[in-house]
Write an enzyme that holds these catalytic residues in place. Structure first.
Site, short mmCIF file in Angstrom:
data_model
loop_
_atom_site.label_atom_id
_atom_site.label_comp_id
_atom_site.label_asym_id
_atom_site.label_seq_id
_atom_site.Cartn_x
_atom_site.Cartn_y
_atom_site.Cartn_z
N GLY A 19 -7.88 -3.81 13.45
CA GLY A 19 -7.70 -3.56 14.88
C GLY A 19 -7.78 -2.09 15.23
N ALA A 20 -6.96 -1.29 14.56
CA ALA A 20 -6.91 0.14 14.87
C ALA A 20 -6.11 0.84 13.79
CB ALA A 20 -6.26 0.38 16.23
N MET A 21 -6.12 2.17 13.83
CA MET A 21 -5.46 2.95 12.78
C MET A 21 -4.72 4.14 13.38
SD MET A 21 -4.75 3.23 9.65
CE MET A 21 -3.63 4.51 9.14
N GLU A 22 -3.48 4.31 12.90
CA GLU A 22 -2.55 5.28 13.50
C GLU A 22 -2.66 6.70 12.97
OE1 GLU A 22 -1.67 2.70 11.41
OE2 GLU A 22 -0.06 3.30 10.05
N ASN A 23 -3.82 7.15 12.50
CA ASN A 23 -3.96 8.53 12.00
C ASN A 23 -3.24 9.52 12.91
OD1 ASN A 23 -6.10 7.34 10.29
ND2 ASN A 23 -7.19 7.26 12.24
N HIS A 80 1.10 -0.30 19.63
CA HIS A 80 1.39 -0.39 18.20
C HIS A 80 1.03 0.92 17.49
CE1 HIS A 80 1.71 -2.63 14.33
NE2 HIS A 80 0.81 -1.75 13.93
N GLU A 81 -0.18 1.39 17.71
CA GLU A 81 -0.62 2.60 17.01
C GLU A 81 0.19 3.81 17.48
OE1 GLU A 81 -2.28 1.76 14.57
OE2 GLU A 81 -2.97 -0.18 15.33
N GLU A 106 5.08 -1.57 9.16
CA GLU A 106 4.35 -2.57 9.94
C GLU A 106 5.26 -3.60 10.61
OE1 GLU A 106 1.60 -1.98 10.88
OE2 GLU A 106 0.74 -0.63 9.39
#
Ligand code: TRP
Ligand code: ZN
Length: 896
Positions: free
Chosen positions: A265-269, A301-302, A324
């Site tokens: 879905g996405a990434m929290e970098n 979320h991210e 998570e």
């Protein structure tokens, strides 16, 4: 290339690192086929740990240079193996230089540095950074990063990395550079870079403490008109985290970047969240209400990971649920609050229940089967072969349920106190699930030792509730017991601490005030009972007539509730349960009973009858004007096929589908007038706005069309056709198209062709077109098997096996959302599945492994199907050079 036998990694093997990396300076000379990465690591010996070498991990790298304090390693100083190198260092500090060359264009795994539509993007969680340079690529190695990107000014005008932009400029040969500095130490999995031709929507906002920060949503040129909702969602997320948890953005700049090729879905970098474009881009003509909702929750979320994940991160990947589970819980609560706020005081409770229902549907459809199959694992696993296989519904969704139970047990204030303590102790650290639960216990002065079993025990507990009424003593005794079936590698199960929210409904349909024996005063109409033993009884006093218990209100624990309730009692709760979740659940239970009864009749060759009592109870709920439309849409949607298969003693998708078709038609036909009048009274007019009230009405109207078309209603058909032709927005357009799919006729194909020509250049919209066709039911005997359509669609120019969204839309929908067609008795679906898993594995093991999981629960299926599945599983297992990702899945599926 990796080999198929990846070793088993054990949680108990964790050892702290003998060397810290304090600072890393990276330089990227970006080039599609030969990017050169120069890295300088400033390392310090960790005196608390017994001596050892500095161990650097690397995969698929060409090592061009390696220095220790500026010189080549001396004899015997360097050791190398498959995927690692070790340096034995004298003294307490060292500066390591590493130069590697990589080929981003050839990287189809979408892990590490890769090219998508001409731009460079990274994905480093969980172990992608080692595909960029040699590094201690594990989450407890936290370093400060300074990053210089150098690339072509024309083709890659935008150069982004984590933190703050500190320098930029032109270079010779049409090249330019940008230098970024991230002030916060972070593990390598949070590193990111983007170099591409992009444009941004910008907004400046002020944080709670009065700092002005810059927010950006970066997309390809031409998509700027689809970024507004993501930006709104980001601003709402920031406010919410300030208000609810006192957590503020800690950077001057926060960026979201959309990319078309992305595994998840996405990434929290840190400071540079990278998103699957599907969870960023929305405008009314191309995104439906569900897309809007999903974008809001993924953005949140991210963003929330910035504290729960980034500021405090995981010590090792076994602790994945630490970030998570907690972050999913936070995004669920955020979405519920947004819905409640939009609904106003009157509708807030119902709006929250609708969100809770959505989340529980996901849990039951995805996590319960996982917990009952060969991949069953605790939310904190004990071992793994490939960490990418453990980004699971268990770690995420069940993990969120475990956090929710803490929230239920401690209350909102107690939970907040625990969170505050967690940040005060662990900000800037890489910690464990125990550290988190210890903070909750300490802040609240409670003992959570037994509660910790939720972290170590796999399998969904079965909670049994029985009641007995003592008319003479005006007492009602509720007996609760728990039992968890064995899971692979875990035969013994201990009793868990389970919060069970309970109400008692009187014969007049009203909740009784509750007083447990021994208490002085009655308090409230819903009580949270704590079941800790294998079996416990709770005695309620002052109960003047036999009540109907409402157990597990709000789904207070992730368990399978077993209660003996006859049809009349379910109908009673459907009409009267004041807990909206349980009211919905009563409807689901009744529907499940009817569907499984019909399925048995199909298998036995009997005539099919839908009980009148069910239709009456269903109708009463559907037409109850006091219930808001979003809730009624939830109540009128049948349980998912995946969940129903899980509930069958022997999963047999064919007869189940026949039963579902029969029931859908019966509900459509017998309630035709109700559906038609609902449609007419609830239809939303005026321009589209994303608003939960409107979304609920649209959902119920679209559901009405589906039932009506399935039942062959001419009027319903006309309405669907008109709604499709009008195409006021994507919710209406795709809803009408979905309804028209409930008919085998030529109009369905005409509508599909129309939809395609309208959106032929819009990849995200075409995903809906692929998914609808792959998930289609066959409503008549003349329609060919769906597999033929799926195979034909693979040749469509818009389809690509290298784009995960396309794979999930077409193949994922067929394997997951269309069991009756996938499990065709001739085994054709299984052979196709094996072909696709094998083909996918050659380019993208993560996507291949997710696809492979569609058959892991094969032992639950009818014996004739099992034989066919086994041979395909064995075929995949025998493939030479299978990735460790897929190898782990098929090995576990085939294990005894
Ligand atoms: N941490 C990400 C999230 O929870 C998940 C994720 C994104 C991921 N991309 C990934 C996990 C690739 C494994 C591999 O939002
Ligand atoms: Zn996450």
């Amino acid at each position: 290339m990796k080999t198929d036998q990846a070793p088993s990694i054990e949680r108990s093997d964790y050892r702290p690192l003998p060397w810290r990396v304090d600072h890393v300076e990276l330089h990227f000379a970006l080039d599609e086929e030969a990017t050169v990465v120069t890295s300088r690591l400033r390392c310090t010996r960790n005196r608390q740990v017994s001596a050892g070498p500095l161990r650097l991990l690397g995969e698929e790298l060409e090592l061009l240079g390696l220095t220790v304090d500026g010189a080549a390693p001396v004899d015997g100083q360097l050791a190398r193996g498959e995927g690692w190198l070790e340096l034995t260092l004298a003294g307490d500090t060292a500066e390591i230089g590493v130069v590697t060359r990589i080929d981003p264009r050839a990287n189809t795994t979408l892990s590490g540095l890769y090219v998508s539509r001409g731009g460079f993007f990274t994905q480093c969680e969980a172990e992608g950074f080692r595909r960029i340079t040699y590094f201690p690529d594990r989450p407890d190695a936290m370093a400060r990063f300074t990053v210089t990107l150098e690339g072509d000014a024309e083709r890659h005008p935008v150069l982004l990395s984590n933190g703050n932009l500190i320098e930029q400029g032109k270079l010779d040969g049409g090249r330019h550079y940008a230098k970024w500095e991230d002030p916060f130490p972070k593990p390598s999995y949070l590193f990111a870079l983007v170099a591409a031709k992009l444009v941004a929507l910008e907004r400046r906002v002020t944080t709670a403490s009065g700092r002005e920060v810059l927010l950006q949503v970066w997309v390809e040129d031409g998509n700027l008109d689809r970024t507004g909702h993501a930006m709104e969602s980001l601003v709402h997320s920031m406010r919410w985290d300030e208000e609810v948890f006192g957590l503020e953005l800690d950077l001057d700049r926060f960026m979201i970047v959309a990319v078309s090729d992305f595994n998840m879905g996405a990434m929290e970098n840190k400071g540079l969240n990278i998103f699957n474009a599907k969870y960023v881009l929305a405008k009314p003509e191309t995104a439906n209400d569900v897309d809007y909702e999903n974008i809001e929750s993924v953005v949140a979320h991210e963003y929330f990971h910035n504290w729960t994940g980034n500021r405090v991160t995981c010590r090792d990947w076994f602790q994945l649920t630490l970030k998570e589970g907690l972050t999913v819980f936070r995004d669920q609560e955020f979405s519920a609050d947004m819905l409640a706020q939009a609904a106003g005081a009157e509708g807030a409770a119902s709006a929250r229940a609708v969100k809770r229902i959505d989340d529980v549907r996901v849990l039951r459809a995805a996590q319960f089967p996982e917990d009952a199959g060969p991949m069953a694992h605790p939310i904190r696993p004990e071992s793994y072969h490939e960490i990418n296989n453990f980004y699971t519904a268990t770690v995420y969704e069940k993990g969120a349920e475990v956090i929710r139970m803490l929230h239920t047990l401690l209350g909102a204030e107690g939970f907040r106190n625990g969170m505050d303590l967690y940040f005060s102790y662990h900000d800037g650290q890489a910690v464990t699930c125990d550290d988190f639960v210890d903070c909750m216990a300490e802040a609240n002065g409670v003992d959570l030792d037994q509660f910790m079993r939720w972290y170590s025990q796999a399998g969904t507990p079965r909670l049994r509730a029985t009641g007995s009424y003592d008319a003479a003593g005006h007492r009602y005794t509720l007996t609760l017991s728990q039992h968890t079936l064995p899971t692979p590698g875990q035969a013994e199960k201990l009793p868990l601490a389970i919060p069970v929210a309970v109400g008692l409904i009187g014969p007049d349909g009203k909740d009784l005030p509750l007083r447990l024996e021994g208490e002085l005063h009655a308090g409230g109409t819903t009580r949270v009972l704590e079941l800790k033993g294998a079996e416990q009884s709770f005695v309620f006093a002052d109960v003047s007539a036999e009540p109907v218990p409402s157990v597990l209100r709000g789904f207070s624990a992730p368990v399978i509730l077993e209660v003996d309730e006859d049809d009349a009692r379910l109908a009673f709760r459907m009409a009267h349960d004041t807990d909206a979740f349980n009211r919905w659940d009563a409807a689901q239970r009744f529907a499940e009973r009817v569907i499984l009864g019909l399925t048995a009749d199909v298998a036995a060759g009997k005539a099919l009858h839908v009980p009148e009592s069910f239709v009456a109870a269903f109708r009463a709920m559907l037409t109850d004007g006091t219930l808001d439309p979003a809730f009624r849409a939830q109540a009128a949607a049948l349980p998912s096929e995946g969940y129903l298969l899980e509930r069958m003693a022997v999963a047999d998708p064919g007869p189940l589908r026949t039963a579902l078709i029969h029931l859908t038609r019966a509900i459509g036909a017998r309630l035709a007038n109700d559906w038609l009048s609902l449609y007419k009274t609830l239809e939303v007019s005026g321009p589209y706005r994303y608003h939960p009230g409107d979304a609920g009405r649209r959902a119920l109207c679209n559901l009405a069309l589906k039932y009506l078309v399935a039942a062959g209603s001419v009027e319903g058909f006309d309405l669907a056709r008109a709604q499709f032709a009008r195409f006021g927005n994507m919710t209406e357009g795709s809803g009408a198209l979905a309804a028209l799919m409930n008919d085998g006729g030529v109009e369905r194909d005409a509508a599909l062709a129309d939809f395609h020509s309208r959106f032929r250049d819009d990849a995200l919209v075409l995903d809906k077109w692929f998914a609808l066709q792959a998930g289609a039911w066959r409503w008549d005997a003349v329609t060919p098997p769906v597999l033929e359509r799926v195979k034909a669609l693979m040749d469509d120019p818009a389809f690509s096996l290298t784009n995960p969204n396309k794979v999930y839309a077409l193949l994922g929908s067929f394997f997951r959302a269309n069991p009756a067609e996938f499990h065709a008795v001739d085994g054709s679906g299984y052979a196709f599945w094996a072909d696709q898993v094998i083909a996918l594995d050659r380019c993208n093991p993560q996507v291949a492994a997710r696809t492979a999981r569609a058959l892991e629960n094969w032992k639950r299926y009818a014996p004739a199907l099992q034989t066919l599945i086994r041979s395909q599983l064995e075929r995949v297992r025998a493939i030479e050079g299978l990735s460790p990702d897929v190898a782990e899945i098929v090995a576990k599926a085939l294990a005894d």
